[in-house]
Design a protein around this motif. Structure first.
Motif, PDB file in Angstrom:
ATOM      1  N   LYS A  94      29.901   7.386  58.214  1.00  0.00           N
ATOM      2  CA  LYS A  94      29.657   6.559  57.027  1.00  0.00           C
ATOM      3  C   LYS A  94      28.363   5.764  57.144  1.00  0.00           C
ATOM      4  O   LYS A  94      27.694   5.510  56.153  1.00  0.00           O
ATOM      5  N   LYS A  95      28.032   5.359  58.363  1.00  0.00           N
ATOM      6  CA  LYS A  95      26.833   4.535  58.579  1.00  0.00           C
ATOM      7  C   LYS A  95      25.551   5.351  58.640  1.00  0.00           C
ATOM      8  O   LYS A  95      24.461   4.787  58.598  1.00  0.00           O
ATOM      9  N   TYR A  96      25.662   6.673  58.741  1.00  0.00           N
ATOM     10  CA  TYR A  96      24.457   7.504  58.868  1.00  0.00           C
ATOM     11  C   TYR A  96      23.587   7.345  57.627  1.00  0.00           C
ATOM     12  O   TYR A  96      24.060   7.519  56.501  1.00  0.00           O
ATOM     13  N   PRO A  97      22.315   7.023  57.802  1.00  0.00           N
ATOM     14  CA  PRO A  97      21.417   6.745  56.658  1.00  0.00           C
ATOM     15  C   PRO A  97      20.887   8.022  55.988  1.00  0.00           C
ATOM     16  O   PRO A  97      19.749   8.424  56.202  1.00  0.00           O
ATOM     17  N   LEU A  98      21.735   8.645  55.177  1.00  0.00           N
ATOM     18  CA  LEU A  98      21.346   9.892  54.515  1.00  0.00           C
ATOM     19  C   LEU A  98      20.105   9.730  53.643  1.00  0.00           C
ATOM     20  O   LEU A  98      19.286  10.637  53.551  1.00  0.00           O
ATOM     21  N   LEU A  99      19.965   8.591  53.004  1.00  0.00           N
ATOM     22  CA  LEU A  99      18.860   8.388  52.077  1.00  0.00           C
ATOM     23  C   LEU A  99      17.668   7.694  52.723  1.00  0.00           C
ATOM     24  O   LEU A  99      16.724   7.316  52.038  1.00  0.00           O
ATOM     25  N   GLU A 108      19.493   8.307  67.460  1.00  0.00           N
ATOM     26  CA  GLU A 108      20.499   7.615  68.267  1.00  0.00           C
ATOM     27  C   GLU A 108      21.880   7.759  67.643  1.00  0.00           C
ATOM     28  O   GLU A 108      22.870   7.978  68.345  1.00  0.00           O
ATOM     29  N   MET A 109      21.939   7.641  66.318  1.00  0.00           N
ATOM     30  CA  MET A 109      23.220   7.757  65.625  1.00  0.00           C
ATOM     31  C   MET A 109      23.778   9.173  65.742  1.00  0.00           C
ATOM     32  O   MET A 109      24.977   9.364  65.951  1.00  0.00           O
ATOM     33  N   MET A 110      22.902  10.163  65.611  1.00  0.00           N
ATOM     34  CA  MET A 110      23.339  11.555  65.724  1.00  0.00           C
ATOM     35  C   MET A 110      23.840  11.830  67.141  1.00  0.00           C
ATOM     36  O   MET A 110      24.867  12.480  67.331  1.00  0.00           O
ATOM     37  N   ASP A 111      23.137  11.310  68.136  1.00  0.00           N
ATOM     38  CA  ASP A 111      23.574  11.481  69.526  1.00  0.00           C
ATOM     39  C   ASP A 111      24.932  10.822  69.759  1.00  0.00           C
ATOM     40  O   ASP A 111      25.794  11.380  70.454  1.00  0.00           O
ATOM     41  N   ALA A 112      25.138   9.639  69.174  1.00  0.00           N
ATOM     42  CA  ALA A 112      26.416   8.939  69.311  1.00  0.00           C
ATOM     43  C   ALA A 112      27.546   9.743  68.666  1.00  0.00           C
ATOM     44  O   ALA A 112      28.654   9.830  69.218  1.00  0.00           O
ATOM     45  N   MET A 113      27.280  10.356  67.511  1.00  0.00           N
ATOM     46  CA  MET A 113      28.305  11.184  66.856  1.00  0.00           C
ATOM     47  C   MET A 113      28.647  12.404  67.692  1.00  0.00           C
ATOM     48  O   MET A 113      29.822  12.765  67.834  1.00  0.00           O
ATOM     49  N   ARG A 114      27.610  13.046  68.234  1.00  0.00           N
ATOM     50  CA  ARG A 114      27.850  14.234  69.059  1.00  0.00           C
ATOM     51  C   ARG A 114      28.696  13.887  70.279  1.00  0.00           C
ATOM     52  O   ARG A 114      29.618  14.621  70.647  1.00  0.00           O
ATOM     53  N   LEU A 115      28.380  12.770  70.911  1.00  0.00           N
ATOM     54  CA  LEU A 115      29.128  12.330  72.081  1.00  0.00           C
ATOM     55  C   LEU A 115      30.570  12.005  71.704  1.00  0.00           C
ATOM     56  O   LEU A 115      31.514  12.443  72.384  1.00  0.00           O
ATOM     57  N   LYS A 116      30.752  11.267  70.621  1.00  0.00           N
ATOM     58  CA  LYS A 116      32.098  10.896  70.185  1.00  0.00           C
ATOM     59  C   LYS A 116      32.908  12.150  69.847  1.00  0.00           C
ATOM     60  O   LYS A 116      34.087  12.258  70.193  1.00  0.00           O
ATOM     61  N   PHE A 117      32.272  13.125  69.215  1.00  0.00           N
ATOM     62  CA  PHE A 117      32.953  14.374  68.881  1.00  0.00           C
ATOM     63  C   PHE A 117      33.393  15.120  70.141  1.00  0.00           C
ATOM     64  O   PHE A 117      34.512  15.640  70.209  1.00  0.00           O
ATOM     65  N   ARG A 118      32.509  15.161  71.147  1.00  0.00           N
ATOM     66  CA  ARG A 118      32.867  15.830  72.405  1.00  0.00           C
ATOM     67  C   ARG A 118      34.033  15.122  73.094  1.00  0.00           C
ATOM     68  O   ARG A 118      34.917  15.762  73.669  1.00  0.00           O
ATOM     69  N   ILE A 119      34.028  13.801  73.027  1.00  0.00           N
ATOM     70  CA  ILE A 119      35.117  13.022  73.643  1.00  0.00           C
ATOM     71  C   ILE A 119      36.440  13.324  72.950  1.00  0.00           C
ATOM     72  O   ILE A 119      37.458  13.562  73.601  1.00  0.00           O
ATOM     73  N   ILE A 120      36.417  13.352  71.617  1.00  0.00           N
ATOM     74  CA  ILE A 120      37.635  13.650  70.854  1.00  0.00           C
ATOM     75  C   ILE A 120      38.131  15.050  71.183  1.00  0.00           C
ATOM     76  O   ILE A 120      39.318  15.253  71.454  1.00  0.00           O
ATOM     77  N   SER A 121      37.216  16.012  71.169  1.00  0.00           N
ATOM     78  CA  SER A 121      37.600  17.405  71.471  1.00  0.00           C
ATOM     79  C   SER A 121      38.200  17.524  72.863  1.00  0.00           C
ATOM     80  O   SER A 121      39.212  18.208  73.063  1.00  0.00           O
ATOM     81  N   ALA A 122      37.597  16.866  73.834  1.00  0.00           N
ATOM     82  CA  ALA A 122      38.095  16.922  75.211  1.00  0.00           C
ATOM     83  C   ALA A 122      39.474  16.277  75.308  1.00  0.00           C
ATOM     84  O   ALA A 122      40.363  16.814  75.989  1.00  0.00           O
ATOM     85  N   ASN A 123      39.658  15.148  74.621  1.00  0.00           N
ATOM     86  CA  ASN A 123      40.964  14.477  74.653  1.00  0.00           C
ATOM     87  C   ASN A 123      42.046  15.294  73.962  1.00  0.00           C
ATOM     88  O   ASN A 123      43.222  15.164  74.283  1.00  0.00           O
ATOM     89  N   MET A 124      41.674  16.123  73.022  1.00  0.00           N
ATOM     90  CA  MET A 124      42.634  17.002  72.352  1.00  0.00           C
ATOM     91  C   MET A 124      42.924  18.236  73.192  1.00  0.00           C
ATOM     92  O   MET A 124      43.880  18.958  72.931  1.00  0.00           O
ATOM     93  N   GLY A 125      42.061  18.485  74.154  1.00  0.00           N
ATOM     94  CA  GLY A 125      42.228  19.664  74.995  1.00  0.00           C
ATOM     95  C   GLY A 125      41.767  20.940  74.309  1.00  0.00           C
ATOM     96  O   GLY A 125      42.226  22.027  74.641  1.00  0.00           O
ATOM     97  N   VAL A 126      40.871  20.803  73.350  1.00  0.00           N
ATOM     98  CA  VAL A 126      40.327  21.973  72.656  1.00  0.00           C
ATOM     99  C   VAL A 126      38.823  22.002  72.844  1.00  0.00           C
ATOM    100  O   VAL A 126      38.198  20.985  73.117  1.00  0.00           O
TER     101      VAL A 126
END
Length: 144
Positions: A94-99, A108-126
């Motif tokens: 939501k905070k990503y400045p599309l405009l 930095e924001m894109m890197d943070a999203m990628r990291l958070k996504f990897r963490i979620i995926s790893a915690n799900m075991g997928v």
């Protein structure tokens, strides 16, 4: 007919002046053409990069939407820690400045999203990973 030294220097002065004039005209023409070409190439690169960023953001948003739907159907489907991570990824999206593509914090924001996504995926075991838009099978055959 003999030329005086004054006539010879006049001839060389006009040659030097002509050379400088032609160099200036060539520079102006090249600069003008370079601006036009650079603008066109910049537009193409910007469009391509913008599409790729939008595509990746859409992938993450789609995953968040699916996970949130699962949480609504079965609140116990994910741990509270995992639900918190999903919420954090949603907030980052939501905070990503599309405009505001010139925002200094976009990478930095894109890197943070990628990291958070990897963490979620790893915690799900997928093993979920964004790899870009898949090429058609016809394109894939040409690349071989």
């Amino acid at each position: 007919m003999e030329q005086t030294s004054g006539d010879a220097s006049d001839i060389f002065d006009s040659i030097v002046l002509l050379d400088e004039t032609l160099c200036q005209e060539g520079f102006k023409d090249g600069y003008r053409d370079g601006l036009k070409t650079g603008e066109e190439e910049g537009r193409e690169v910007g469009l391509k990069m913008g599409f790729q960023v939008g595509e990746e953001l859409g992938f993450y948003q789609g995953c968040v939407d699916v996970w949130n739907s699962l949480i609504q159907v079965d609140p116990g489907s994910f741990s509270s820690r995992l639900q918190k991570s999903i919420q954090q990824l949603r907030d980052l999206l939501k905070k990503y400045p599309l405009l505001d593509p010139e925002n200094e914090h976009v990478q930095e924001m894109m890197d943070a999203m990628r990291l958070k996504f990897r963490i979620i995926s790893a915690n799900m075991g997928v093993k979920l990973e964004y790899k870009g838009y898949p090429k058609s099978s016809k394109q894939g055959m040409e690349d071989m």
